[in-house]
Design a protein around this motif. Structure first.
Motif, PDB file in Angstrom:
ATOM      1  N   GLN A  19      14.684  -1.852   0.493  1.00  0.00           N
ATOM      2  CA  GLN A  19      14.364  -1.793  -0.945  1.00  0.00           C
ATOM      3  C   GLN A  19      14.233  -0.345  -1.425  1.00  0.00           C
ATOM      4  O   GLN A  19      14.792   0.041  -2.439  1.00  0.00           O
ATOM      5  CB  GLN A  19      13.032  -2.498  -1.255  1.00  0.00           C
ATOM      6  CG  GLN A  19      12.868  -3.890  -0.658  1.00  0.00           C
ATOM      7  CD  GLN A  19      13.910  -4.859  -1.151  1.00  0.00           C
ATOM      8  OE1 GLN A  19      14.077  -5.024  -2.352  1.00  0.00           O
ATOM      9  NE2 GLN A  19      14.639  -5.476  -0.225  1.00  0.00           N
ATOM     10  N   LYS A  20      13.441   0.433  -0.683  1.00  0.00           N
ATOM     11  CA  LYS A  20      13.132   1.810  -1.108  1.00  0.00           C
ATOM     12  C   LYS A  20      13.148   2.707   0.128  1.00  0.00           C
ATOM     13  O   LYS A  20      13.085   2.220   1.250  1.00  0.00           O
ATOM     14  CB  LYS A  20      11.729   1.894  -1.750  1.00  0.00           C
ATOM     15  CG  LYS A  20      11.374   0.750  -2.705  1.00  0.00           C
ATOM     16  CD  LYS A  20      11.205   1.196  -4.127  1.00  0.00           C
ATOM     17  CE  LYS A  20      11.155   0.025  -5.083  1.00  0.00           C
ATOM     18  NZ  LYS A  20       9.833  -0.479  -5.377  1.00  0.00           N
ATOM     19  N   GLU A  21      13.173   4.020  -0.133  1.00  0.00           N
ATOM     20  CA  GLU A  21      13.337   4.944   1.016  1.00  0.00           C
ATOM     21  C   GLU A  21      12.072   5.131   1.860  1.00  0.00           C
ATOM     22  O   GLU A  21      12.146   5.510   3.015  1.00  0.00           O
ATOM     23  CB  GLU A  21      13.824   6.306   0.511  1.00  0.00           C
ATOM     24  CG  GLU A  21      12.781   6.973  -0.353  1.00  0.00           C
ATOM     25  CD  GLU A  21      13.193   8.322  -0.913  1.00  0.00           C
ATOM     26  OE1 GLU A  21      12.929   9.331  -0.251  1.00  0.00           O
ATOM     27  OE2 GLU A  21      13.762   8.310  -2.026  1.00  0.00           O
ATOM     28  N   LYS A  22      10.888   4.861   1.254  1.00  0.00           N
ATOM     29  CA  LYS A  22       9.621   5.108   1.980  1.00  0.00           C
ATOM     30  C   LYS A  22       8.751   3.854   1.973  1.00  0.00           C
ATOM     31  O   LYS A  22       8.885   3.000   1.095  1.00  0.00           O
ATOM     32  CB  LYS A  22       8.814   6.215   1.283  1.00  0.00           C
ATOM     33  CG  LYS A  22       9.436   7.586   1.300  1.00  0.00           C
ATOM     34  CD  LYS A  22       8.487   8.565   0.627  1.00  0.00           C
ATOM     35  CE  LYS A  22       9.203   9.836   0.195  1.00  0.00           C
ATOM     36  NZ  LYS A  22       9.759  10.614   1.283  1.00  0.00           N
ATOM     37  N   VAL A  23       7.819   3.832   2.935  1.00  0.00           N
ATOM     38  CA  VAL A  23       6.847   2.736   3.006  1.00  0.00           C
ATOM     39  C   VAL A  23       5.439   3.321   3.034  1.00  0.00           C
ATOM     40  O   VAL A  23       5.181   4.291   3.758  1.00  0.00           O
ATOM     41  CB  VAL A  23       7.102   1.880   4.279  1.00  0.00           C
ATOM     42  CG1 VAL A  23       5.869   1.056   4.655  1.00  0.00           C
ATOM     43  CG2 VAL A  23       8.311   0.956   4.085  1.00  0.00           C
ATOM     44  N   LEU A  24       4.550   2.745   2.224  1.00  0.00           N
ATOM     45  CA  LEU A  24       3.114   3.010   2.372  1.00  0.00           C
ATOM     46  C   LEU A  24       2.553   1.805   3.114  1.00  0.00           C
ATOM     47  O   LEU A  24       2.630   0.676   2.625  1.00  0.00           O
ATOM     48  CB  LEU A  24       2.438   3.155   0.998  1.00  0.00           C
ATOM     49  CG  LEU A  24       0.905   3.244   1.010  1.00  0.00           C
ATOM     50  CD1 LEU A  24       0.406   4.483   1.747  1.00  0.00           C
ATOM     51  CD2 LEU A  24       0.334   3.225  -0.417  1.00  0.00           C
ATOM     52  N   PHE A  25       2.029   2.042   4.326  1.00  0.00           N
ATOM     53  CA  PHE A  25       1.613   0.941   5.204  1.00  0.00           C
ATOM     54  C   PHE A  25       0.104   0.975   5.374  1.00  0.00           C
ATOM     55  O   PHE A  25      -0.463   1.966   5.819  1.00  0.00           O
ATOM     56  CB  PHE A  25       2.305   1.107   6.569  1.00  0.00           C
ATOM     57  CG  PHE A  25       2.159  -0.083   7.476  1.00  0.00           C
ATOM     58  CD1 PHE A  25       3.145  -1.055   7.532  1.00  0.00           C
ATOM     59  CD2 PHE A  25       1.037  -0.233   8.275  1.00  0.00           C
ATOM     60  CE1 PHE A  25       3.023  -2.159   8.362  1.00  0.00           C
ATOM     61  CE2 PHE A  25       0.898  -1.346   9.107  1.00  0.00           C
ATOM     62  CZ  PHE A  25       1.896  -2.300   9.151  1.00  0.00           C
ATOM     63  N   PHE A  26      -0.575  -0.123   5.045  1.00  0.00           N
ATOM     64  CA  PHE A  26      -2.032  -0.163   5.210  1.00  0.00           C
ATOM     65  C   PHE A  26      -2.463  -1.548   5.687  1.00  0.00           C
ATOM     66  O   PHE A  26      -1.733  -2.506   5.536  1.00  0.00           O
ATOM     67  CB  PHE A  26      -2.750   0.220   3.895  1.00  0.00           C
ATOM     68  CG  PHE A  26      -2.223  -0.449   2.654  1.00  0.00           C
ATOM     69  CD1 PHE A  26      -1.230   0.144   1.875  1.00  0.00           C
ATOM     70  CD2 PHE A  26      -2.722  -1.686   2.249  1.00  0.00           C
ATOM     71  CE1 PHE A  26      -0.741  -0.460   0.726  1.00  0.00           C
ATOM     72  CE2 PHE A  26      -2.240  -2.296   1.094  1.00  0.00           C
ATOM     73  CZ  PHE A  26      -1.251  -1.687   0.338  1.00  0.00           C
TER      74      PHE A  26
END
Ligand code: 13P
Ligand code: SF4
Length: 364
Positions: free
Chosen positions: A167-174
């Motif tokens: 979907q997008k180039e980066k992931v924010l993972f929490f």
């Protein structure tokens, strides 16, 4: 008549609770389903109609027709059961204090602050897919739902991250840095391309360049149980038993998972040991109740299953669910009283469900 209070139940012996739980289950019949996570103590686990890891139990909750879904696990699991079940079904947790300390490391205010701070450096809506581990509150799943994000479990993290990077180039993972790092690394993401977001510091303690260059931004959360496992414990064990096999839950550190031959969810750990050759020895990095149960279950096949840490580390919140609370919950249901209902507000539930449905779609 009001619901019966918990206090008198605290004085009951486990065996009396057992008999009363069995009698209440009999009376409630198929109006009730009890879901039990693998970390539950034996005296509770034996009453589960279905057991599993987080993914399997979520699916079970979504499929159930029972009027009452009693979740012997932790709070976020009962929330997921409420979100995925029909509105007329009731999700219950026998002890409201059964939370998850890792889930508590990320709250909506902190994640929204992170999102605002990230927007000073790039456009998060354009560039970042938020991914929350299922071990998180419903409002964080809703956050992911409204920002085109997704939920993952330890079973499907790889599939979910594949989808997220599509979907997008980066992931924010929490909130769990370890599950994020272990999964990202196995997908070929270099360690230096995964940065830690320290939620107690402005801009997560990162420079603008570090954020711009990162592929994954990992929340600084962890599981207090799985952080007890150390690579030296593996080295020491292998010195004594060089033939032993090492298996770890991906909430364990990167160093532990790198030394482990097998890494996966609680259900994966069970299946791997169940399907292994007889007369094998296992060192396991996951919660104590499950490890002890595996050892008991498979010792007749000559399998020896050892707990990785020399110090005892149970999940104290999973342990809150005891036969006394379960008996109290079920006997109140028999009397027509719902206690400890988990009810996620409709607007939160709708957005959280969007993120959970995406997860279920991409899961194997
Ligand atoms: P699983 O989904 O692998 O059962 O893990 C849940 C959990 O909380 C592990 O600490
Ligand atoms: Fe949460 Fe860790 Fe307990 Fe799992 S073992 S429920 S992650 S505190």
């Amino acid at each position: 008549m009001n619901a019966v209070a918990i206090q008198p139940y605290a004085l009951l012996e486990d065996e009396e609770c057992r008999q009363r739980i069995l009698a209440a289950k009999e009376k409630l019949g198929d109006r009730l389903v009890i879901l039990g996570h693998h970390y539950q103590r034996d005296e509770v686990f034996e009453h589960a109609d279905f057991s599993g890891d987080s993914l399997k139990l979520s699916r079970q909750a979504a499929q159930s027709n029972a009027e009452y879904i009693v979740f012997c696990g932790v709070h976020f699991m009962a929330e997921v059961a409420d979100i995925l079940s029909r509105p007329d079904q009731i999700s219950i947790i026998p002890d409201m204090a059964a939370g998850c300390s890792m889930a508590d490391m990320a709250d909506l205010a902190k994640v929204e602050k992170a999102w605002r701070e990230l927007s000073e450096v790039l456009d998060p809506e354009e560039n970042i897919t938020p991914v929350t581990y299922i071990n998180s509150a419903a409002d964080l799943k809703a956050f992911c739902g409204r920002h085109d994000g997704i939920v993952c479990t330890s079973t499907n993290a790889r599939h979910v991250l594949d989808w997220a990077f599509g979907q997008k180039e980066k992931v924010l993972f929490f909130p769990d840095q370890h599950l994020g790092r272990n999964t990202g690394f196995n997908m070929g993401i270099a360690l230096e391309d995964m940065v830690i977001w320290d939620y107690d510091q402005p801009m997560g303690g990162l420079t603008a360049d570090a954020i711009k260059n990162a592929k994954m931004i990992l929340w600084k959360g962890f599981c207090s149980v799985h952080q007890m496992f150390k690579p030296e414990q593996i080295d020491n064990f292998l010195e004594k038993y060089p033939e032993a096999k090492i298996i770890a839950h991906p909430e364990s550190s990167f160093e532990v998972c790198q030394k482990a031959e097998y890494v996966g969810s609680t259900e994966y750990i069970i299946n791997t040991i169940a399907n292994a050759e007889p007369n094998t020895r296992w060192l396991v990095a996951t919660e104590l109740n499950l490890v002890n149960r595996l050892n008991d279950q498979f010792k007749s096949q000559g399998k020896h299953v050892h707990f990785m840490s020399p110090t005892v580390c149970m999940c104290s919140t999973m342990f809150r669910i005891d036969p006394q609370h379960l008996a109290w919950t079920l006997e109140n249901l028999v009397d027509g009283h719902v206690v400890n209902q988990i009810s996620v507000p409709a607007d939160v539930a709708e957005q959280a469900k969007a993120a959970l449905d995406r997860m279920l779609e991409v899961s194997p």
